[in-house]
Motif scaffolding. Structure first.
Motif, PDB file in Angstrom:
ATOM      1  N   CYS A   1       0.849  -1.212   0.000  1.00 17.01           N
ATOM      2  CA  CYS A   1       0.000   0.000   0.000  1.00 17.01           C
ATOM      3  C   CYS A   1       0.876   1.251   0.000  1.00 17.01           C
ATOM      4  O   CYS A   1       1.976   1.242   0.558  1.00 17.01           O
ATOM      5  CB  CYS A   1      -0.855   0.055   1.258  1.00 17.01           C
ATOM      6  SG  CYS A   1      -1.940  -1.342   1.419  1.00 17.01           S
TER       7      CYS A   1
ATOM      8  N   ILE B   1       0.588   4.299   5.272  1.00 19.61           N
ATOM      9  CA  ILE B   1       0.524   3.488   6.494  1.00 19.61           C
ATOM     10  C   ILE B   1      -0.897   3.504   7.054  1.00 19.61           C
ATOM     11  O   ILE B   1      -1.474   2.489   7.396  1.00 19.61           O
ATOM     12  CB  ILE B   1       1.517   4.013   7.562  1.00 19.61           C
ATOM     13  CG1 ILE B   1       2.958   3.860   7.070  1.00 19.61           C
ATOM     14  CG2 ILE B   1       1.322   3.265   8.885  1.00 19.61           C
ATOM     15  CD1 ILE B   1       3.999   4.454   8.010  1.00 19.61           C
TER      16      ILE B   1
ATOM     17  N   ASN C   1      -4.715   2.212   2.614  1.00 15.50           N
ATOM     18  CA  ASN C   1      -3.636   2.280   3.599  1.00 15.50           C
ATOM     19  C   ASN C   1      -3.415   0.907   4.210  1.00 15.50           C
ATOM     20  O   ASN C   1      -4.307   0.056   4.241  1.00 15.50           O
ATOM     21  CB  ASN C   1      -3.932   3.333   4.672  1.00 15.50           C
ATOM     22  CG  ASN C   1      -5.091   2.938   5.570  1.00 15.50           C
ATOM     23  OD1 ASN C   1      -4.907   2.212   6.535  1.00 15.50           O
ATOM     24  ND2 ASN C   1      -6.300   3.402   5.237  1.00 15.50           N
ATOM     25  N   ALA C   2      -2.196   0.689   4.691  1.00 13.26           N
ATOM     26  CA  ALA C   2      -1.778  -0.639   5.147  1.00 13.26           C
ATOM     27  C   ALA C   2      -2.572  -1.130   6.354  1.00 13.26           C
ATOM     28  O   ALA C   2      -2.937  -2.305   6.434  1.00 13.26           O
ATOM     29  CB  ALA C   2      -0.281  -0.617   5.456  1.00 13.26           C
TER      30      ALA C   2
ATOM     31  N   HIS D   1       5.508  -1.799   8.352  1.00 11.69           N
ATOM     32  CA  HIS D   1       5.599  -0.421   7.845  1.00 11.69           C
ATOM     33  C   HIS D   1       6.701   0.331   8.583  1.00 11.69           C
ATOM     34  O   HIS D   1       7.284  -0.169   9.555  1.00 11.69           O
ATOM     35  CB  HIS D   1       4.255   0.309   7.960  1.00 11.69           C
ATOM     36  CG  HIS D   1       3.664   0.325   9.348  1.00 11.69           C
ATOM     37  ND1 HIS D   1       4.203   1.069  10.367  1.00 11.69           N
ATOM     38  CD2 HIS D   1       2.590  -0.321   9.874  1.00 11.69           C
ATOM     39  CE1 HIS D   1       3.479   0.901  11.464  1.00 11.69           C
ATOM     40  NE2 HIS D   1       2.501   0.053  11.197  1.00 11.69           N
TER      41      HIS D   1
ATOM     42  N   THR E   1       4.097  -1.431   3.485  1.00 15.61           N
ATOM     43  CA  THR E   1       4.389  -0.262   2.650  1.00 15.61           C
ATOM     44  C   THR E   1       5.663  -0.612   1.874  1.00 15.61           C
ATOM     45  O   THR E   1       6.088  -1.758   1.854  1.00 15.61           O
ATOM     46  CB  THR E   1       4.604   0.985   3.524  1.00 15.61           C
ATOM     47  OG1 THR E   1       5.655   0.700   4.452  1.00 15.61           O
ATOM     48  CG2 THR E   1       3.341   1.359   4.278  1.00 15.61           C
ATOM     49  N   THR E   2       6.301   0.378   1.257  1.00 13.08           N
ATOM     50  CA  THR E   2       7.473   0.080   0.415  1.00 13.08           C
ATOM     51  C   THR E   2       8.719  -0.251   1.233  1.00 13.08           C
ATOM     52  O   THR E   2       9.815  -0.315   0.687  1.00 13.08           O
ATOM     53  CB  THR E   2       7.784   1.272  -0.503  1.00 13.08           C
ATOM     54  OG1 THR E   2       7.900   2.446   0.299  1.00 13.08           O
ATOM     55  CG2 THR E   2       6.697   1.460  -1.523  1.00 13.08           C
TER      56      THR E   2
END
Length: 682
Positions: free
Chosen positions: A474, A477, A487-488, A508, A534-535
């Motif tokens: 995502c 966060i 969002n995550a 995250h 997230t990334t």
């Protein structure tokens, strides 16, 4: 007095206010003013209507027929129309808010009109107009267009640059040696600067730009190549005695065959290690191209030559991953590999530090803990940094100083077109891995709309039931008022509800380092089936059992980032998939999805990313060291860049360059550059 010493204020017409505004554009001297190049041209060359496409801008000449009609509407808005005969066609010329022209539009008078032609309506919406009998007529010319603002208008900057060319043009100095001007049949500098501001035609403007682009790229490369040349003379490195047979024996113990690309890069690195000067090499390879094995061979060679090696990575997860990989690879050779991270216990840390200082540890793997106070090596001669863009220059230079000018190999999985890598990291040699190791299957990539999420969840169920794992990425966060994107935290709850029988993890950037390590460790051990993240997982995480990468709101990620995320799967023997969930509203977003589904080649992805975003966004700002060129475009002018680099390298390697009068101007330019003042840079 030289042009770069004459303040722009000395120009007639430059007031104190104008001077301040010119300073904002980076124009302080006459030299700056003359080098303030236009970014395009307005074409005022008269063409017939037959040559002007409907819906496009063009310039035509005709005769006014009848009296103009002025209409007023709104508050102080006007629409002025007039019939004009052009090439036997009676068209309607329309001006908005140009009521003052009404008295000048007299029947039978010749007029030149520039504007948008609408053939169906026989109408030309006029952006500018003039009369051939006027003293200030621009018709038949290409007019330069500059970046302007404030009280600096196009007409003013054109006028002031024109005056500067008349007054100071003869003082312009040639930058390039005659040999290069003749080699490429380039315009002399004085003519090129004049013609880029005042071209007679397109061909002349292009020739001027060609000369100035080459000069810009050549001078940039000259600084880098001269720096490298001087650096090598001043920085004595370690000439490793590399035993080719022991390397061959080690390579035969590897559990796989090296690709041709890996063999080529290994030879480049081993050649550098044998030299008496410091290696400074960038190893770039697509995700999964086998950079770690190449680094392992380099570290093995350094140890076999009687020295120690270090591998520095940005996270503890990566450090532990590399430790396990190197221990397996070095097991048969009997090399001792150690680990040093910030979360280690004090006793373990003391043992590792003692082992390093006494030379009992051959290769140390670690995070930035390696460069902390109190970490001393017996004889460090090779430093490898993985994902080098995650480390600052200072961190890398501290590690370098822990050895006696050790060789440096920096690795990155962010593919950059080779020529651009040469520019971005101009003081480094560049090695590139293009092939995938044997046995790796291509990752199948799909683009779906948000309405197909149920089918994606079904895809997750099938993969997990087959014993595999999935990532769900995502952009945020937690929920945002400003952005309508997944969002995550919410998605984690949603996936848990959809799959109550599965273990769903959450990862995250706000989690502590130990929480991240714990979650990634559990995912690596297949204790977590689906990881919502997230990334944070973008770089380096290696879970061969994960076969499905799903990216929510994929249009919000850059192409290179999407490619990095995709590279987290496809690392085992099973078929892997990447699903991009996106409803892009912009053309760029749609183009990104198209590129991702069309190619898995990271270098092709990088090339297309560069086209979509431009070099500034592609590399990021200051940290990359990529210069902000005035004219050159790294994507469009890559062939010139490569040639300029070769020319600069050849010139600086020649002893004549440093003493002959023909190169005095270039040496003077180098002396003025901060790169050659004071201490050596990292």
């Amino acid at each position: 007095m030289k042009l770069n010493q004459i303040p722009v204020r000395q120009m007639k017409g430059v007031s104190a206010q104008k001077e301040q505004e010119l300073h904002a554009f980076g124009i302080h001297t006459i030299a700056d003013l003359l080098d303030y190049f236009p970014f395009r041209y307005e074409d005022y060359r008269v063409r017939g209507l037959a040559e002007t496409k409907s819906g496009e801008k063009g310039t035509v000449q005709g005769t006014i027929v009848g009296n103009p009609i002025l209409q007023r509407y709104g508050r102080a808005k006007t629409r002025l129309t007039c019939k004009v005969a052009v090439d036997g066609i009676l068209l309607t010329a329309v001006w908005f808010n140009r009521h003052f022209l009404q008295d000048q539009l007299t029947p039978s008078r010749e007029i030149i009109l520039t504007g948008k032609w609408e053939q169906q309506r026989l109408q030309l919406t006029v952006s500018s107009s003039e009369f051939p009998d006027s003293a200030s007529a621009r018709a038949g010319t290409l007019q330069p267009v500059y970046s302007v603002g404030g009280s600096i208008t196009q007409s003013w900057i054109r006028k002031i640059i024109g005056l500067a060319l008349q007054q100071y043009g003869a003082m312009m100095e040639e930058m390039l040696p005659v040999s290069l001007i003749d080699k490429y049949k380039l315009m002399p500098r004085r003519e090129a600067v004049t013609r880029i501001h005042q071209p007679e035609d397109t061909t002349e403007g292009q020739a001027a730009r060609r000369r100035l682009v080459y000069e810009e790229l050549f001078l940039f490369q000259l600084k880098l190549q001269a720096y490298r040349s001087l650096n090598r003379k001043r920085m004595d490195g370690t000439a490793h005695v590399v035993d080719a047979e022991s390397i061959r024996v080690f390579v035969r113990t590897l559990p796989f065959e090296l690709t041709d690309s890996q063999k080529k890069v290994v030879n480049e690195i081993l050649t550098d290690l044998r030299q008496p000067y410091c290696m400074n090499r960038l190893l770039q390879g697509d995700v999964g191209s086998g950079k770690t094995v190449v680094a392992a061979i380099a570290l093995f060679a350094a140890v076999k030559a009687g020295f120690q090696g270090a591998l520095m990575v940005p996270t503890e997860i990566l450090a532990e991953q590399h430790l396990r990989s190197l221990q397996k690879l070095f097991a048969a050779a009997g090399l001792e590999v150690g680990l040093l991270t910030g979360s280690m216990g004090e006793r373990k840390r003391r043992d590792v530090l003692a082992g390093l200082q006494m030379g009992l540890i051959d290769v140390i793997v670690g995070t930035h803990a390696i460069i902390q106070e109190g970490v001393n090596f017996r004889n460090l001669s090779l430093v490898v940094t993985d994902e080098q863009h995650r480390f600052g220059v200072n961190q890398r230079s501290i590690l370098r100083r822990k050895g006696l000018n050790p060789d440096v190999l920096t690795m990155t999985a962010t593919p950059i077109p080779r020529t651009l890598a040469i520019t971005a990291f101009g003081d480094l040699d560049v090695s590139t891995l293009r092939e995938r190791p044997q046995g790796r299957k291509p990752i199948k990539t799909y683009w779906v709309k948000h309405g197909m999420l149920d089918r994606v969840l079904g895809f997750i169920r099938r993969e997990v039931d087959n014993g595999q794992q999935a990532y769900f990425i995502c952009p945020l966060i937690e929920e945002s008022e400003k952005l309508d994107v997944q969002n995550a935290i919410d998605l984690h709850i949603q996936i848990q509800q959809a799959f109550p029988d599965m273990r769903v993890g959450l990862l995250h950037g706000r989690l502590s380092a130990s929480e991240k390590d714990e979650t990634m460790g559990a995912f690596g051990r297949n204790e977590i089936h689906v990881l919502v993240a997230t990334t944070v997982v973008e770089v380096g995480v290696d879970v061969p059992n994960a076969t499905l990468m799903i990216v929510m709101d994929a249009e919000r990620f850059g192409l290179s980032q999407l490619h990095q995320l995709r590279g987290r799967v496809g690392r085992g023997a099973h078929q892997s998939y990447c699903v991009l969930i996106a409803d892009p509203k912009s053309e760029t977003g749609r183009e990104r999805m198209k590129v991702m589904t069309e190619t898995e080649d990271g270098f092709e992805v990088a090339r297309r990313d560069l086209e979509l975003r431009g070099p500034g966004d592609f590399f990021g700002t200051k940290q990359s060291g990529v210069p902000d060129f005035k004219l050159a475009d790294m994507a469009a002018d890559f062939e010139v860049l490569e040639q300029a680099r070769e020319d600069a390298a050849e010139l600086t390697a020649n002893a004549d360059f440093w003493k002959e009068a023909a190169y005095a101007r270039l040496r003077e330019i180098l002396k003025q550059d901060q790169l050659f003042q004071g201490d050596l840079l990292d």
